[in-house]
Write a protein that holds these residues in place. Sequence first.
Motif, PDB file in Angstrom:
ATOM      1  N   LEU A 144       0.817  -1.213   0.000  1.00  0.00           N
ATOM      2  CA  LEU A 144       0.000   0.000   0.000  1.00  0.00           C
ATOM      3  C   LEU A 144       0.851   1.265   0.000  1.00  0.00           C
ATOM      4  O   LEU A 144       0.505   2.252  -0.643  1.00  0.00           O
ATOM      5  N   PHE A 145       1.971   1.252   0.740  1.00  0.00           N
ATOM      6  CA  PHE A 145       2.763   2.482   0.795  1.00  0.00           C
ATOM      7  C   PHE A 145       3.428   2.775  -0.541  1.00  0.00           C
ATOM      8  O   PHE A 145       3.508   3.930  -0.962  1.00  0.00           O
ATOM      9  N   ASN A 146       3.919   1.754  -1.230  1.00  0.00           N
ATOM     10  CA  ASN A 146       4.488   1.981  -2.553  1.00  0.00           C
ATOM     11  C   ASN A 146       3.415   2.423  -3.539  1.00  0.00           C
ATOM     12  O   ASN A 146       3.683   3.199  -4.461  1.00  0.00           O
ATOM     13  N   LEU A 147       2.196   1.931  -3.369  1.00  0.00           N
ATOM     14  CA  LEU A 147       1.082   2.426  -4.173  1.00  0.00           C
ATOM     15  C   LEU A 147       0.860   3.907  -3.908  1.00  0.00           C
ATOM     16  O   LEU A 147       0.629   4.692  -4.831  1.00  0.00           O
ATOM     17  N   LEU A 182      -4.749  16.426  -2.865  1.00  0.00           N
ATOM     18  CA  LEU A 182      -4.132  16.412  -1.545  1.00  0.00           C
ATOM     19  C   LEU A 182      -5.070  15.807  -0.505  1.00  0.00           C
ATOM     20  O   LEU A 182      -4.637  15.080   0.394  1.00  0.00           O
ATOM     21  N   LEU A 183      -6.362  16.108  -0.633  1.00  0.00           N
ATOM     22  CA  LEU A 183      -7.345  15.540   0.291  1.00  0.00           C
ATOM     23  C   LEU A 183      -7.383  14.018   0.159  1.00  0.00           C
ATOM     24  O   LEU A 183      -7.347  13.289   1.164  1.00  0.00           O
ATOM     25  N   SER A 184      -7.458  13.529  -1.073  1.00  0.00           N
ATOM     26  CA  SER A 184      -7.506  12.076  -1.276  1.00  0.00           C
ATOM     27  C   SER A 184      -6.215  11.415  -0.803  1.00  0.00           C
ATOM     28  O   SER A 184      -6.234  10.321  -0.228  1.00  0.00           O
ATOM     29  N   SER A 185      -5.071  12.087  -1.033  1.00  0.00           N
ATOM     30  CA  SER A 185      -3.796  11.525  -0.583  1.00  0.00           C
ATOM     31  C   SER A 185      -3.728  11.468   0.945  1.00  0.00           C
ATOM     32  O   SER A 185      -3.208  10.499   1.519  1.00  0.00           O
ATOM     33  N   ALA A 186      -4.241  12.511   1.606  1.00  0.00           N
ATOM     34  CA  ALA A 186      -4.255  12.510   3.071  1.00  0.00           C
ATOM     35  C   ALA A 186      -5.131  11.375   3.600  1.00  0.00           C
ATOM     36  O   ALA A 186      -4.760  10.672   4.552  1.00  0.00           O
ATOM     37  N   LEU A 187      -6.293  11.184   2.975  1.00  0.00           N
ATOM     38  CA  LEU A 187      -7.175  10.087   3.388  1.00  0.00           C
ATOM     39  C   LEU A 187      -6.508   8.735   3.149  1.00  0.00           C
ATOM     40  O   LEU A 187      -6.624   7.815   3.973  1.00  0.00           O
ATOM     41  N   ILE A 192      -3.651   3.945   5.241  1.00  0.00           N
ATOM     42  CA  ILE A 192      -2.467   3.087   5.342  1.00  0.00           C
ATOM     43  C   ILE A 192      -2.038   2.942   6.801  1.00  0.00           C
ATOM     44  O   ILE A 192      -1.703   1.836   7.262  1.00  0.00           O
ATOM     45  N   ALA A 193      -2.034   4.061   7.543  1.00  0.00           N
ATOM     46  CA  ALA A 193      -1.655   4.006   8.955  1.00  0.00           C
ATOM     47  C   ALA A 193      -2.602   3.107   9.737  1.00  0.00           C
ATOM     48  O   ALA A 193      -2.167   2.313  10.596  1.00  0.00           O
ATOM     49  N   ALA A 194      -3.891   3.210   9.447  1.00  0.00           N
ATOM     50  CA  ALA A 194      -4.881   2.379  10.152  1.00  0.00           C
ATOM     51  C   ALA A 194      -4.685   0.900   9.809  1.00  0.00           C
ATOM     52  O   ALA A 194      -4.775   0.026  10.680  1.00  0.00           O
ATOM     53  N   VAL A 195      -4.410   0.613   8.530  1.00  0.00           N
ATOM     54  CA  VAL A 195      -4.173  -0.777   8.122  1.00  0.00           C
ATOM     55  C   VAL A 195      -2.957  -1.341   8.837  1.00  0.00           C
ATOM     56  O   VAL A 195      -2.976  -2.477   9.345  1.00  0.00           O
ATOM     57  N   VAL A 218     -13.725  -3.637  12.289  1.00  0.00           N
ATOM     58  CA  VAL A 218     -12.426  -3.045  11.971  1.00  0.00           C
ATOM     59  C   VAL A 218     -12.138  -3.172  10.479  1.00  0.00           C
ATOM     60  O   VAL A 218     -11.696  -2.214   9.829  1.00  0.00           O
ATOM     61  N   ALA A 219     -12.394  -4.351   9.927  1.00  0.00           N
ATOM     62  CA  ALA A 219     -12.170  -4.554   8.487  1.00  0.00           C
ATOM     63  C   ALA A 219     -13.029  -3.611   7.659  1.00  0.00           C
ATOM     64  O   ALA A 219     -12.581  -3.079   6.624  1.00  0.00           O
ATOM     65  N   LEU A 220     -14.253  -3.366   8.104  1.00  0.00           N
ATOM     66  CA  LEU A 220     -15.144  -2.468   7.375  1.00  0.00           C
ATOM     67  C   LEU A 220     -14.625  -1.037   7.381  1.00  0.00           C
ATOM     68  O   LEU A 220     -14.669  -0.338   6.360  1.00  0.00           O
ATOM     69  N   VAL A 221     -14.104  -0.582   8.531  1.00  0.00           N
ATOM     70  CA  VAL A 221     -13.543   0.767   8.616  1.00  0.00           C
ATOM     71  C   VAL A 221     -12.340   0.904   7.692  1.00  0.00           C
ATOM     72  O   VAL A 221     -12.186   1.914   6.986  1.00  0.00           O
ATOM     73  N   LEU A 222     -11.474  -0.098   7.683  1.00  0.00           N
ATOM     74  CA  LEU A 222     -10.311  -0.070   6.795  1.00  0.00           C
ATOM     75  C   LEU A 222     -10.735  -0.027   5.330  1.00  0.00           C
ATOM     76  O   LEU A 222     -10.180   0.736   4.523  1.00  0.00           O
ATOM     77  N   GLN A 223     -11.727  -0.828   4.988  1.00  0.00           N
ATOM     78  CA  GLN A 223     -12.203  -0.851   3.605  1.00  0.00           C
ATOM     79  C   GLN A 223     -12.795   0.494   3.197  1.00  0.00           C
ATOM     80  O   GLN A 223     -12.518   0.999   2.104  1.00  0.00           O
TER      81      GLN A 223
END
Length: 553
Positions: A144-147, A182-187, A192-195, A218-223
Amino acid sequence: MSPNAFPVPDLVPLPVLLPLLGAALTLAFRRSPRLQRSVSIAVLAAVVAVAGVLVWQTDVNGPQVLWLGAWQEPLGISLVADRLSALMLLVSSIVTLLVLVFAIGQGQADSDDEIESETPLTIFHPTYLVLAAGVSNAFLAGDLFNLFVGFEILLFSSYVLITLGGSAARIHAGTTYVVVSLLSSALFLVGIAAVYAATGTVNLAQLAIRIGDLPSGVALVLQLSLLTAFAIKAAVFPLSAWLPDSYPTAPAPVTAVFAGLLTKVGVYAIIRTQTLLFPDSPLQGLLMWAALLTMVIGILGAVSQSGLKRILSFTLVSHIGYMIFGIALATPEGTAGAIFYVAHHITIQTALFLITGLVERLAGTTSLDRLGGLAVASPVLATLFFVSAMNLSGIPPLSGFLAKVGLLHAGIELGTPLAWLLVVGGIVTSLLTLYALTKVWSQAFWRTLADAPRSSETAAAPQEGALVGARETTHGSGPGTGPETTTASAVLADANPRTLPRTMLGATAAMTLVGVLITVVAGPLFAYTQRAASDLMSREPYVTSVLPVEVRR
């Protein structure tokens, strides 16, 4: 010699490394436009060749994986080419190469014109190659981080490209694009941090194993966090309002590559995460509604516009809905249809925006109220538009029709009430797309300029078949605005017609031909997308190729 004896994994980083090296070279050759052009074309042609080899290798031997750095797996950075990412690489590299040729032709045609100062090629070439590297990195990212890094590379370069020239309209549109990005990148970064906090990894293959062990809430929030970030980047309704005001003001080559590629990177991220990380998604119904609203509201926006660029921008939003349609079905047939549709739409949407650039060059405007006689002025341009428009509308036997049939069949096969509603919505959207593009054809190409309601504002009593030429400086960018404000106009009399540069016209014709070629190879291509979808739905080929046995836990 075995099929794997050739060190194919060594090819995996080349679609990223070659454009970055090319960007450095073109920056070093900033005082030599000819060398810049040669390096850029050679680099992107090489990427096309590498992507073609990867498509063949992934289909024959399965996913190709390369771990970077001296870290113990799976802590390092992995680049993964499977059937899906290899196909996306091939289509995107073909598009970036042909759009570059178009841009070079435009730069050469304008070399003695005042507009040259508005599109500085010394900046364009390295920035464009960095954009290509970012797109490739996003497709190959195995974590995810490389993405995220891939997204940031392409977004950073897109910030520069969308504001080339520095006109007020471009700066305004660029500001909107930057803020939304920038908004989408911040989200995405928060997601990523939550995952990582929940699973202890960001590697996609390892996440495919670990997310299933999380509590459902938890999985739903991450998704939801990841899906929201990707939906903004893909312009999925209701997160799509930024796109129609951002793309039309950019230079023609920039608009074409943005329309063809950038939203599809977001769609690719949705396909990858939905199939690999959340195969049993409780959000299937939400995605179906998002797909339906994206299709219908997007095409209704297109029908109400009077400017060609804004019509195409709204159809771009609308047809993202078809891709989300296939993803939301969560079946192998639906996923295969979505992948086929992405490949088809990248080529056709790019071709239509390149054609729009030629229309603007020939007529000085893209407002339907001021256009007319284009079929007489340039029969070749009219033919290219007609073929691409019919393809996007889904007229048989073109690839747009085949892609839609695949999605509609998958929806009918699922058979739920919401799936049937999506089928109806897809048919309605296709018919309205045909209506919107037929309106463009009848007003811009078929009628005479004398019949255009606002043609008298630009030139008095033009001859039949004549065109009005002007340099565009300001675009209407608000809702419902289509006409552009022009500053210098001249009637193109039959004795001194304006001709289109051969390089620009050739690149546009080649892009249109690629769309037609997808129709010719539709059978093998759809079989390929079915194999890709089967791999995605089973997840096993990806996971077993990336992770050693001892870490599959």
